[in-house]
Scaffold this motif. Structure first.
Motif, short mmCIF file in Angstrom:
data_model
loop_
_atom_site.label_atom_id
_atom_site.label_comp_id
_atom_site.label_asym_id
_atom_site.label_seq_id
_atom_site.Cartn_x
_atom_site.Cartn_y
_atom_site.Cartn_z
N ARG A 36 5.69 0.37 -12.41
CA ARG A 36 6.52 1.16 -11.51
C ARG A 36 5.69 2.19 -10.76
O ARG A 36 5.96 2.53 -9.61
CB ARG A 36 7.64 1.85 -12.32
N TRP A 37 4.65 2.72 -11.43
CA TRP A 37 3.86 3.81 -10.86
C TRP A 37 2.61 3.34 -10.10
O TRP A 37 1.90 4.17 -9.53
CB TRP A 37 3.42 4.76 -11.98
N MET A 38 2.35 2.08 -10.08
CA MET A 38 1.10 1.59 -9.51
C MET A 38 0.91 1.98 -8.04
O MET A 38 -0.20 2.26 -7.59
CB MET A 38 1.00 0.06 -9.66
N ASN A 39 2.00 1.97 -7.30
CA ASN A 39 1.89 2.22 -5.86
C ASN A 39 2.58 3.51 -5.40
O ASN A 39 2.61 3.78 -4.20
CB ASN A 39 2.46 1.04 -5.08
N VAL A 40 3.12 4.27 -6.35
CA VAL A 40 3.81 5.50 -5.97
C VAL A 40 2.86 6.46 -5.25
O VAL A 40 3.21 7.08 -4.24
CB VAL A 40 4.44 6.18 -7.21
N TRP A 41 1.64 6.56 -5.75
CA TRP A 41 0.68 7.52 -5.17
C TRP A 41 0.30 7.16 -3.74
O TRP A 41 -0.04 8.04 -2.94
CB TRP A 41 -0.58 7.60 -6.03
N LYS A 42 0.36 5.88 -3.39
CA LYS A 42 -0.04 5.44 -2.06
C LYS A 42 0.91 5.95 -0.98
O LYS A 42 0.51 6.14 0.17
CB LYS A 42 -0.12 3.91 -2.00
N SER A 43 2.17 6.14 -1.34
CA SER A 43 3.15 6.61 -0.36
C SER A 43 3.44 8.11 -0.52
O SER A 43 4.30 8.65 0.18
CB SER A 43 4.46 5.82 -0.50
#
Length: 378
Positions: free
Chosen positions: A47-54
């Protein structure tokens, strides 16, 4: 049957409810931590893998970064930090950036500052905050920066200097914090029509004779670290801010006014540092106000200080450092010659760490002569 219900309830209590939140709430939570810590969340779960990218709040703090890597050499840390910043920017997949900040107390590369500003403008950032040092050459703002319509808040505090243009052209800018700028006449402020909050800190004006602050919507102004070693002796400030309600000054020499109208001013805070006496301070007084002997320098300084303070005559609250009270107390004749104009003053606040500090009677009477209901606070 009851035991199954309890078991199911126990399982529900162990659910990761934070991960179930929508991205907009996760981004708000992550806005309180550094970019390094935001990127580290990618290892928590899928769930958190791409949160930082946005994530739209990018706070690059060198101190936090260096505490997480093992290196004995500053140059290695700086190279790694620069690479980290660039990698984050590249991997964000062009998501909107609301805030981009860089906090690096020591020397940084010019290219890093330039690339951050360029990225912020390209991705329609609303806030840019850069606090660093660049001693090789003054920072030059990239062309794309000018006329940026999304920018609402800007902090550029660069030890080593900023080369400012004649105009900023930032129509949406409301808050500006400028530190380390060199020899500019201040006319750039008029190119920001919606500017409401302005902080000017540690600037060098050793070739400027008139410093202009023309801002029709300005409400709060702070001029900090105003030092005689960095300000030309004849430099005067011309201030036109009809909506100004709050003013703060911090320096070791009085601010000399050229033209000013501060009728809407309510709250004033003035701090004068102890190194205010100078042997070369000009004797800025009339002949009939002459003070001879060893008090000559103090007398000139006092009268310049009075002329500065008198421009705040509409203030309702006046906060002064005890050093100012000390200066005023040295020349009682000057107080008699220039009566107090503070007819609206309700509160006189004195900043001091000395619990036994007192206000000399003749200085107190000076303020009471124009405001008999004045409240004095330490």
């Amino acid at each position: 049957m009851e035991s199954r219900t309890r078991k199911r309830s126990s399982l529900n209590n162990n659910e990761d409810k934070i991960s179930m939140l929508p991205n907009v709430l996760l981004h708000h939570i992550l806005s309180f931590v550094d970019a390094v810590q935001v990127v580290q969340t990618c290892v928590l779960s899928k769930r958190w893998m791409n949160v930082w990218k946005s994530h739209p709040y990018l706070d690059f703090n060198f101190e936090t970064f260096s505490s997480l890597i093992n290196s004995d050499y500053y140059e290695d840390e700086m190279v790694n930090f620069t690479d980290f910043v660039n990698q984050v920017l590249v991997r964000r997949n062009n998501f909107k950036a609301i805030k981009i900040s860089l906090d690096l107390c020591d020397h940084t590369r010019y290219s890093l500052v330039e690339s951050l500003i360029y990225y912020a403008v390209k991705h329609h950032a609303e806030e840019i905050c850069i606090d660093t040092a660049c001693r090789d050459v003054p920072i030059v703002l990239p062309r794309c920066f000018f006329n940026c319509e999304s920018l609402r808040s800007l902090k550029l505090r660069i030890d080593g200097g900023i080369a400012l243009p004649k105009s900023l052209g930032l129509p949406s800018l409301k808050t500006l914090h400028l530190g380390g700028a060199q020899n500019f006449d201040g006319k750039i402020f008029s190119s920001c029509p919606n500017l409401e909050n302005l902080k000017i800190e540690d600037i060098c004006l050793d070739t400027i004779e008139k410093f202009n602050i023309h801002a029709l919507n300005l409400k709060s102004l702070e001029i900090l670290n105003w030092r005689y070693s960095r300000i030309k002796t004849e430099c005067k400030v011309m201030l036109f801010a009809p909506k100004l309600t709050s003013f703060k000054f911090d320096g070791n020499t009085p601010l000399l006014w050229s033209e000013v109208n501060l009728t809407s001013l309510d709250d004033v805070n003035v701090v004068l540092h102890r190194d205010h006496y100078r042997y070369d301070y000009r004797f800025y007084v009339d002949e009939d106000e002459y003070i001879s002997g060893e008090d000559e320098t103090k007398g000139g300084f006092c009268l310049d200080l009075l002329k500065m303070l008198h421009q705040f005559c509409s203030a309702k609250s006046l906060t002064l450092s005890m050093n100012i009270i000390e200066v005023l107390s040295k020349v009682p004749a000057a107080l008699n010659k220039h009566p107090s104009p503070f007819s609206n003053l309700k509160y006189l606040k004195l900043k001091t760490d000395n619990k036994d500090a007192t206000l000399p009677a003749h200085v107190l009477n000076y303020f009471l002569s124009s405001s008999s209901l004045l409240k004095v606070c330490f």
